[in-house]
Design an enzyme around this catalytic site. Structure first.
Site, short mmCIF file in Angstrom:
data_model
loop_
_atom_site.label_atom_id
_atom_site.label_comp_id
_atom_site.label_asym_id
_atom_site.label_seq_id
_atom_site.Cartn_x
_atom_site.Cartn_y
_atom_site.Cartn_z
N LYS A 170 0.87 -1.19 0.00
CA LYS A 170 0.00 0.00 0.00
C LYS A 170 0.90 1.23 0.00
O LYS A 170 1.48 1.62 1.01
CB LYS A 170 -0.89 0.05 1.25
CG LYS A 170 -1.93 1.17 1.12
CD LYS A 170 -2.25 1.85 2.43
CE LYS A 170 -1.49 3.10 2.71
NZ LYS A 170 -1.65 4.24 1.79
N GLU A 245 10.29 1.98 10.37
CA GLU A 245 11.32 3.00 10.12
C GLU A 245 10.62 4.34 10.25
O GLU A 245 9.76 4.68 9.45
CB GLU A 245 11.90 2.76 8.72
CG GLU A 245 13.24 3.43 8.52
CD GLU A 245 13.10 4.84 8.01
OE1 GLU A 245 12.93 5.76 8.85
OE2 GLU A 245 13.14 5.01 6.79
N CYS A 279 13.96 11.22 6.10
CA CYS A 279 13.96 10.78 7.49
C CYS A 279 15.34 10.87 8.14
O CYS A 279 15.46 11.12 9.32
CB CYS A 279 13.43 9.36 7.60
SG CYS A 279 14.19 8.25 6.42
N GLU A 378 10.61 16.41 14.40
CA GLU A 378 10.93 16.25 12.99
C GLU A 378 10.07 17.22 12.19
O GLU A 378 8.84 17.15 12.22
CB GLU A 378 10.62 14.80 12.56
CG GLU A 378 11.03 14.50 11.14
CD GLU A 378 10.82 13.04 10.77
OE1 GLU A 378 9.74 12.50 11.03
OE2 GLU A 378 11.75 12.45 10.20
P1 NDP Z 1 2.09 8.86 7.79
O1 NDP Z 1 2.88 8.12 8.78
O2 NDP Z 1 0.69 9.23 8.11
O3 NDP Z 1 2.01 8.04 6.39
C1 NDP Z 1 2.88 7.03 5.99
C2 NDP Z 1 2.11 5.87 5.37
O4 NDP Z 1 1.27 5.28 6.38
C3 NDP Z 1 1.16 6.27 4.24
O5 NDP Z 1 1.10 5.23 3.29
C4 NDP Z 1 -0.17 6.42 4.96
O6 NDP Z 1 -1.28 6.30 4.11
C5 NDP Z 1 -0.09 5.26 5.93
N1 NDP Z 1 -0.99 5.34 7.08
C6 NDP Z 1 -1.63 6.44 7.58
N2 NDP Z 1 -2.40 6.09 8.64
C7 NDP Z 1 -2.24 4.75 8.82
C8 NDP Z 1 -2.75 3.80 9.74
N3 NDP Z 1 -3.59 4.16 10.72
N4 NDP Z 1 -2.37 2.53 9.64
C9 NDP Z 1 -1.51 2.14 8.68
N5 NDP Z 1 -1.00 2.99 7.75
C10 NDP Z 1 -1.35 4.28 7.82
O7 NDP Z 1 2.92 10.16 7.39
P2 NDP Z 1 2.35 11.56 6.85
O8 NDP Z 1 2.24 11.41 5.40
O9 NDP Z 1 1.12 12.00 7.55
O10 NDP Z 1 3.54 12.53 7.27
C11 NDP Z 1 3.51 13.13 8.57
C12 NDP Z 1 4.90 13.23 9.14
O11 NDP Z 1 5.45 11.93 9.29
C13 NDP Z 1 5.92 13.96 8.27
O12 NDP Z 1 5.84 15.34 8.42
C14 NDP Z 1 7.21 13.38 8.79
O13 NDP Z 1 7.58 14.04 9.96
C15 NDP Z 1 6.85 11.95 9.11
N6 NDP Z 1 7.22 11.02 8.01
C16 NDP Z 1 8.34 10.26 8.15
C17 NDP Z 1 8.75 9.47 7.10
C18 NDP Z 1 9.98 8.65 7.18
O14 NDP Z 1 10.63 8.44 6.17
N7 NDP Z 1 10.30 8.08 8.33
C19 NDP Z 1 8.02 9.43 5.83
C20 NDP Z 1 6.82 10.22 5.81
C21 NDP Z 1 6.47 10.98 6.87
P3 NDP Z 1 -1.92 7.55 3.35
O15 NDP Z 1 -1.06 8.72 3.56
O16 NDP Z 1 -1.98 7.11 1.94
O17 NDP Z 1 -3.28 7.72 3.94
#
Ligand code: NDP
Length: 474
Positions: A170, A245, A279, A378
């Protein structure tokens, strides 16, 4: 327009059982560039069933068969180079050069490296009285974020395939198109049906569905800490195995014998590349108090080397991925000013002449104290905090004064000091000076940066169980 209204399940593109869709927006133009279907629980169940059906034969393929599969994927991936680069630039907003030299390159290397790591990988160990075997974990659910649409998907998929685990992916709703190209690559490479399944959809439905699904054995997630916690909670219901991660707030320690201009270039590169949406980006820059002024001057000097603008032109920094991310970054910049940090360059608002698109100003704060919010949370944008230190022990203490532990960086000359800082930083990956990337080197975090390791043989290990056999006939 790219309209991808089907999911890829059991080797076929099939209609979604629901009728909800989501528009995908180009962050540089704010225009809709396509639409995806938002999958349902029923779609996910179909994908799980397909992966389960593929498991008995795929998990029993020989190491050689899986090496050849990964090599074919790498070859097919190369053929789609231009598509991958353009797609990532359109959906994420990364400049074409970054899409090529970072995104395209990383995806390729994960498949090529998994094939290489597999060649050396031993699945069975004879320990005298007993045998220890590495057995496929089962079927895997992969949930990926938007900031590296090929890197994070590829490292997970390559490791899963190397271990013989069928997957359900996903991808993030914000950047789902690169995963469609990957799916076409897998089809062209002859990935057996059911071994790779793509279900687009929201985190709340498909993401949640994966982490709580009783028939999925392992979940690998990259994203925010808040969602990581949710995944742990859900996984606990079925004692599901997982790897997380989860970002960081990584330190870059500049030693007093570092080339100040080069150190400033390294630091600015961290907030410029992928617009700081990385990240492992070094966003806390620790400089000796005696070097503060010369470092600040050097930062101002090198900033113009990283122009912000249209990702289809010759720029180094594009827009942020979405309006929501732009708003978040703005609020952190406001917070930094409220907390009393000094704004060296940048600030709130859009850079001059870039009114359309989610562009933010590269922003550098100085006189930052490590307990300020901008030094602890972050931000995921082009924002740097400069913090001063007076001794190497103090630098290490500040570097480790964080909930995170994904990465660390140290630049300078004296080998003893470089070793002291590199060994002292509590993080899963530390880079000394401009050490080259190594795709066999494990990647993952300490503390709230996550659980588990990706890349190379350590990545493959995540998709394996350990099985002991006593009395195994010779
Ligand atoms: P999220 O953690 O919300 O999203 C990452 C993935 O998880 C997406 O595919 C999202 O789906 C999915 N997801 C969202 N809610 C759930 C859930 N309840 N159960 C399982 N999967 C879920 O990150 P955001 O996009 O909201 O970003 C917010 C912050 O997170 C950023 O500002 C940054 O600080 C951090 N981040 C860190 C990353 C890293 O590389 N470690 C990468 C991205 C974000 P969908 O978005 O399609 O609904």
């Amino acid at each position: 327009m790219r309209n991808y209204l089907k999911h890829y399940i059991n080797g076929e593109w099939i209609d979604s059982t629901g009728d909800e869709t989501e528009d995908v927006i180009n962050p540089a133009t704010e225009e809709v560039i396509g639409t995806i279907s938002l999958g349902t629980k029923e779609d996910l169940d179909k994908a799980v069933k397909a992966a389960r059906a593929a498991f008995p034969s795929f998990s029993q393929t020989s190491k050689q068969e899986r090496i050849e599969l990964l090599e074919r994927i790498a070859q097919e991936y190369e053929k789609r180079k231009d598509d991958i680069i353009e797609t990532i630039t359109d959906e994420l907003g990364s400049p074409l050069s970054v899409s090529e030299n970072v995104h395209y390159m990383m995806g390729y290397n994960h498949f090529a490296q998994a094939a290489e790591s597999l060649k050396e990988f031993s699945f069975i160990e004879n320990r005298g009285g007993h045998i220890v075997m590495k057995d496929t974990v089962g079927i895997s659910g992969l949930i990926t974020p938007w900031n590296f649409p090929t890197n994070q998907t590829s490292t997970k998929i390559a490791s899963a395939f190397a271990a013989g685990s069928p997957v359900i992916l996903k991808p993030a709703e914000l950047t789902p198109f690169a995963a469609v190209i990957l799916t076409e690559i897998f089809e062209a490479a002859g990935v057996p049906k059911g071994v790779f399944n793509l279900v687009n959809g929201s985190g709340s439905v498909i993401g949640n569905g994966i982490s709580s699904h009783p028939d999925i054995d392992f979940v690998s997630f990259t994203g925010s800490g808040a969602v990581g916690q949710k995944i742990m909670e859900n996984a606990s219901e079925t004692i599901k195995n997982f790897a997380l991660e989860l970002g960081g707030k990584s330190p870059l320690v500049v030693l007093d014998d570092a080339d100040v201009e080069q150190a400033a270039r390294t630091a600015v590169g961290h907030i410029a590349t992928n617009t700081g949406q990385v990240c492992s980006a070094a966003t806390r820059v620790l400089v000796p108090s005696s070097m503060k002024e010369s470092f600040e001057k050097a930062v101002k000097n090198v900033l113009p080397e990283f122009p912000v603008g249209n990702p289809r032109e010759d720029n180094r920094t594009g827009p942020l991925v979405a309006k929501k991310q732009w708003d978040t970054v703005q609020s952190y910049i406001e917070k930094g000013q409220e907390e009393g940090a000094t704004l060296l360059v940048g600030g709130t608002g859009k850079p001059e002449g870039l009114d359309k698109g989610y562009y933010a100003k590269p922003t550098v704060f100085t006189d930052v104290k490590n307990d300020m919010v901008i030094a602890q949370e972050e931000i995921f944008g082009p924002v740097m905090s400069i913090i001063t230190y007076d001794s190497i022990d103090e630098a290490i203490e500040i570097a480790n004064d964080t909930y995170y532990g994904l990465a660390g960086y140290v630049v300078g000359e004296n080998p003893e000091n470089l070793r002291k800082v590199a060994s002292g930083i509590r993080a899963g990956r530390v880079k000394v000076n401009d050490a080259e990337a190594d795709f066999a080197a494990p990647f993952g975090g300490y503390k709230r940066s996550g659980i588990g390791r990706e890349w190379g043989d350590y990545g493959i290990e995540e998709y394996l169980e350990t099985k002991t056999i006593l009395g195994f006939p010779e």
